[in-house]
Design a protein around this motif. Sequence first.
Motif, PDB file in Angstrom:
ATOM      1  N   THR A 209       0.834  -1.204   0.000  1.00 38.91           N
ATOM      2  CA  THR A 209       0.000   0.000   0.000  1.00 38.91           C
ATOM      3  C   THR A 209       0.867   1.253   0.000  1.00 38.91           C
ATOM      4  O   THR A 209       0.550   2.243  -0.667  1.00 38.91           O
ATOM      5  CB  THR A 209      -0.959   0.021   1.202  1.00 38.91           C
ATOM      6  OG1 THR A 209      -0.238   0.100   2.440  1.00 38.91           O
ATOM      7  CG2 THR A 209      -1.842  -1.230   1.224  1.00 38.91           C
ATOM      8  N   VAL A 210       1.966   1.232   0.745  1.00 38.56           N
ATOM      9  CA  VAL A 210       2.896   2.357   0.731  1.00 38.56           C
ATOM     10  C   VAL A 210       3.480   2.520  -0.662  1.00 38.56           C
ATOM     11  O   VAL A 210       3.578   3.635  -1.198  1.00 38.56           O
ATOM     12  CB  VAL A 210       4.022   2.152   1.763  1.00 38.56           C
ATOM     13  CG1 VAL A 210       5.056   3.278   1.674  1.00 38.56           C
ATOM     14  CG2 VAL A 210       3.454   2.067   3.181  1.00 38.56           C
ATOM     15  N   ASN A 211       3.835   1.406  -1.283  1.00 40.63           N
ATOM     16  CA  ASN A 211       4.468   1.449  -2.598  1.00 40.63           C
ATOM     17  C   ASN A 211       3.527   1.953  -3.672  1.00 40.63           C
ATOM     18  O   ASN A 211       3.905   2.789  -4.502  1.00 40.63           O
ATOM     19  CB  ASN A 211       5.004   0.056  -2.950  1.00 40.63           C
ATOM     20  CG  ASN A 211       5.943   0.077  -4.133  1.00 40.63           C
ATOM     21  OD1 ASN A 211       5.515  -0.075  -5.272  1.00 40.63           O
ATOM     22  ND2 ASN A 211       7.226   0.285  -3.878  1.00 40.63           N
ATOM     23  N   VAL A 212       2.293   1.459  -3.678  1.00 43.08           N
ATOM     24  CA  VAL A 212       1.368   1.862  -4.739  1.00 43.08           C
ATOM     25  C   VAL A 212       0.978   3.332  -4.586  1.00 43.08           C
ATOM     26  O   VAL A 212       0.775   4.036  -5.579  1.00 43.08           O
ATOM     27  CB  VAL A 212       0.128   0.950  -4.770  1.00 43.08           C
ATOM     28  CG1 VAL A 212      -0.859   1.264  -3.654  1.00 43.08           C
ATOM     29  CG2 VAL A 212      -0.585   1.043  -6.123  1.00 43.08           C
ATOM     30  N   LEU A 213       0.901   3.820  -3.359  1.00 49.51           N
ATOM     31  CA  LEU A 213       0.637   5.243  -3.133  1.00 49.51           C
ATOM     32  C   LEU A 213       1.748   6.081  -3.745  1.00 49.51           C
ATOM     33  O   LEU A 213       1.497   7.046  -4.485  1.00 49.51           O
ATOM     34  CB  LEU A 213       0.528   5.521  -1.633  1.00 49.51           C
ATOM     35  CG  LEU A 213       0.516   6.990  -1.211  1.00 49.51           C
ATOM     36  CD1 LEU A 213      -0.760   7.677  -1.702  1.00 49.51           C
ATOM     37  CD2 LEU A 213       0.640   7.127   0.303  1.00 49.51           C
ATOM     38  N   GLY A 257      -3.083  10.602   1.241  1.00 50.62           N
ATOM     39  CA  GLY A 257      -3.130   9.166   1.020  1.00 50.62           C
ATOM     40  C   GLY A 257      -3.634   8.450   2.254  1.00 50.62           C
ATOM     41  O   GLY A 257      -3.190   8.751   3.373  1.00 50.62           O
ATOM     42  N   GLU A 258      -4.569   7.543   2.070  1.00 53.79           N
ATOM     43  CA  GLU A 258      -5.091   6.733   3.176  1.00 53.79           C
ATOM     44  C   GLU A 258      -4.779   5.270   2.898  1.00 53.79           C
ATOM     45  O   GLU A 258      -5.162   4.740   1.841  1.00 53.79           O
ATOM     46  CB  GLU A 258      -6.592   6.950   3.344  1.00 53.79           C
ATOM     47  CG  GLU A 258      -6.943   8.328   3.854  1.00 53.79           C
ATOM     48  CD  GLU A 258      -8.419   8.475   4.187  1.00 53.79           C
ATOM     49  OE1 GLU A 258      -8.750   9.253   5.091  1.00 53.79           O
ATOM     50  OE2 GLU A 258      -9.244   7.795   3.527  1.00 53.79           O
ATOM     51  N   LEU A 259      -4.109   4.628   3.837  1.00 54.08           N
ATOM     52  CA  LEU A 259      -3.647   3.256   3.656  1.00 54.08           C
ATOM     53  C   LEU A 259      -4.232   2.354   4.738  1.00 54.08           C
ATOM     54  O   LEU A 259      -4.400   2.774   5.883  1.00 54.08           O
ATOM     55  CB  LEU A 259      -2.121   3.190   3.727  1.00 54.08           C
ATOM     56  CG  LEU A 259      -1.332   4.165   2.856  1.00 54.08           C
ATOM     57  CD1 LEU A 259       0.161   3.973   3.078  1.00 54.08           C
ATOM     58  CD2 LEU A 259      -1.701   3.992   1.385  1.00 54.08           C
ATOM     59  N   HIS A 260      -4.515   1.110   4.342  1.00 52.29           N
ATOM     60  CA  HIS A 260      -4.980   0.122   5.323  1.00 52.29           C
ATOM     61  C   HIS A 260      -4.548  -1.262   4.864  1.00 52.29           C
ATOM     62  O   HIS A 260      -4.630  -1.600   3.682  1.00 52.29           O
ATOM     63  CB  HIS A 260      -6.505   0.148   5.457  1.00 52.29           C
ATOM     64  CG  HIS A 260      -7.051  -0.980   6.287  1.00 52.29           C
ATOM     65  ND1 HIS A 260      -6.657  -1.200   7.589  1.00 52.29           N
ATOM     66  CD2 HIS A 260      -7.950  -1.962   5.988  1.00 52.29           C
ATOM     67  CE1 HIS A 260      -7.305  -2.266   8.067  1.00 52.29           C
ATOM     68  NE2 HIS A 260      -8.079  -2.738   7.116  1.00 52.29           N
ATOM     69  N   TRP A 364       9.404   5.195   4.676  1.00 53.41           N
ATOM     70  CA  TRP A 364       8.048   5.572   5.069  1.00 53.41           C
ATOM     71  C   TRP A 364       7.331   4.459   5.820  1.00 53.41           C
ATOM     72  O   TRP A 364       6.424   4.715   6.620  1.00 53.41           O
ATOM     73  CB  TRP A 364       7.271   6.091   3.860  1.00 53.41           C
ATOM     74  CG  TRP A 364       7.804   7.431   3.487  1.00 53.41           C
ATOM     75  CD1 TRP A 364       8.663   7.732   2.472  1.00 53.41           C
ATOM     76  CD2 TRP A 364       7.598   8.643   4.210  1.00 53.41           C
ATOM     77  NE1 TRP A 364       8.992   9.065   2.497  1.00 53.41           N
ATOM     78  CE2 TRP A 364       8.344   9.649   3.547  1.00 53.41           C
ATOM     79  CE3 TRP A 364       6.848   8.987   5.337  1.00 53.41           C
ATOM     80  CZ2 TRP A 364       8.369  10.974   4.001  1.00 53.41           C
ATOM     81  CZ3 TRP A 364       6.870  10.300   5.779  1.00 53.41           C
ATOM     82  CH2 TRP A 364       7.620  11.274   5.112  1.00 53.41           C
ATOM     83  N   ILE A 365       7.742   3.221   5.615  1.00 55.55           N
ATOM     84  CA  ILE A 365       7.249   2.147   6.479  1.00 55.55           C
ATOM     85  C   ILE A 365       7.731   2.399   7.902  1.00 55.55           C
ATOM     86  O   ILE A 365       6.954   2.288   8.871  1.00 55.55           O
ATOM     87  CB  ILE A 365       7.731   0.777   5.965  1.00 55.55           C
ATOM     88  CG1 ILE A 365       6.998   0.399   4.667  1.00 55.55           C
ATOM     89  CG2 ILE A 365       7.507  -0.312   7.026  1.00 55.55           C
ATOM     90  CD1 ILE A 365       7.554  -0.834   3.987  1.00 55.55           C
ATOM     91  N   GLU A 366       8.991   2.755   8.041  1.00 53.59           N
ATOM     92  CA  GLU A 366       9.522   3.066   9.370  1.00 53.59           C
ATOM     93  C   GLU A 366       8.811   4.275   9.982  1.00 53.59           C
ATOM     94  O   GLU A 366       8.557   4.310  11.196  1.00 53.59           O
ATOM     95  CB  GLU A 366      11.019   3.330   9.283  1.00 53.59           C
ATOM     96  CG  GLU A 366      11.867   2.092   9.047  1.00 53.59           C
ATOM     97  CD  GLU A 366      13.328   2.366   9.283  1.00 53.59           C
ATOM     98  OE1 GLU A 366      13.773   2.162  10.430  1.00 53.59           O
ATOM     99  OE2 GLU A 366      14.013   2.790   8.327  1.00 53.59           O
TER     100      GLU A 366
END
Length: 384
Positions: A209-213, A257-260, A364-366
Motif C-alpha cells: 500500500t505504501v508502494n502503490v501510493l 493518502g489513506e492506507l490500510h 516511510w514504512i519506518e
Amino acid sequence: MLSRLYKILNPPSPTESDRVDPQKRVNFGCLGAAQITPGCIVNPSRTHPSVVLYAVAARDAKRAQEFAKEHGFSKSYGGPTGYQDLIDDPEVDVVYNPLPNGLHFEWTMKALKGGKHVLLEKPATNTAAEAAQIFALAECNNLVVLEAFHYRFHPAIQRVKAILDSKELGEIKHVSAILTAPAGTAPEGDIRWSYELGGGSTMDPGCYTVNVLRYLTSSNPTAVLTAKAVPYSSRPEHKQVDKMFWATLSLEPEIIGELHSNLDEPKLFGVIPRMPKLSATIQCEKGTVEIFNFLVPSYYHYITVSPSGGRRRTEKAYTFKGTAKGEDWWTTYRYQLEAFVDKIQGRTPQTWIEPQDTIDNMKWIEAIYEKDGFGSRPTSKYIC
C-alpha cells in the motif's frame, strides 16, 4: 478469461526458436524452500528460455532435496552451511532471496560479496539504512539488486498510472489503497508474526500500500499525519507486531493518502472466509480512477474511470501495446522475471524499480511504525 487462466496454470513450453545460446543462460539459486518460490520463480521460469533453475538451499538437507526434485532444480544444498554453499557455487549467477524479512539484509549482502545478482523479496530489509547499504555494495560490485514488487511490472498498474499522468482527470487529490488477507493466511507461529524476523502487517501487505501510493502519485510523502495499529495478540512478544494498520499521509502537491492493511481479517460470522480486498482508488480534480486487484491482476482485474459529469468506462490491461514483451497470460512474476533478466544481461527493461525507490519505501514504512508507536523492525546483527 478461461484460456488465460489455463495458460497461467499450464504455461506453454518454449519452442525451438525460443532457445538461447547456453552461454547466455542465467543460473538461479534460491535461498530457502519458501512457499512463494514456485509462483515467483519456478513457474515463470518455465517460459523464459534464459532462466535455469540451478540450485536450492535449505536448513534441512532433506527438505532441500525434496524441493529440488519437486520443482526441477539441478542441485540442492542443506544443513547449517547450505545457504553459504549455494552462494559459493561458481555456477550460480543469481540468488533469489525469499527468506524472512529479518534475514534479507544478511544474506543479500553475503550474496553480493559472492559476486551474485540478487532478486530480493519485499520488503527489502527491516530498515531504510540497511537497504541503502545493499545498493551501495551492489553498485560498487557492478551487480543488480531488484526488490520484488512484482505488480509494478504488469500492464494493469502501468495503465492506471498512464491515465493519471495524462491529466485526463486533472491533478490527484486523494489516494486510498487497501490490501487485506483472510484469517489463516499467516497461521499461529508463522514468521510474519515474529518481531525479530521483521513481521507485521505493515511489513507484509502494508508495504504494497505504501508502494502503490508512492508509485501512482510519482511522489514521496511529506508527513505521516495519523497512524494506528492493532497488535496480533495480547502476548508480550506481539506488542510490536501489528495484524492491521491504518495511516494517513500527506504528499505534494496537496495530496492525501489513506492506507490500510490487515493480515488476519476475521471470518464472517466466524466461519466464512472473507475475500481479500485488493484495490486502489484515486480521486482527481475531474473524476476518479479505481483499480480492483492491483496485486495479482493477471488473474482478473478491472480499471474503472469515472470522469465528473462524463461517461464511466471500464478498462483491462493484460498486455502492453506496441513492441513491449508479454502475453495476456503472463503473471506479474513473469513480467518481473523478464525485466530482471533483461537488466542483468545489459538490455533495457520495460520498467524498473530504482534503488532510491526501495530505500524511500522502507523510510516511510519506518515512519508509519514510529507514528503508531510499534517502532521499526530490529536492525540485523550481521556485521559487514
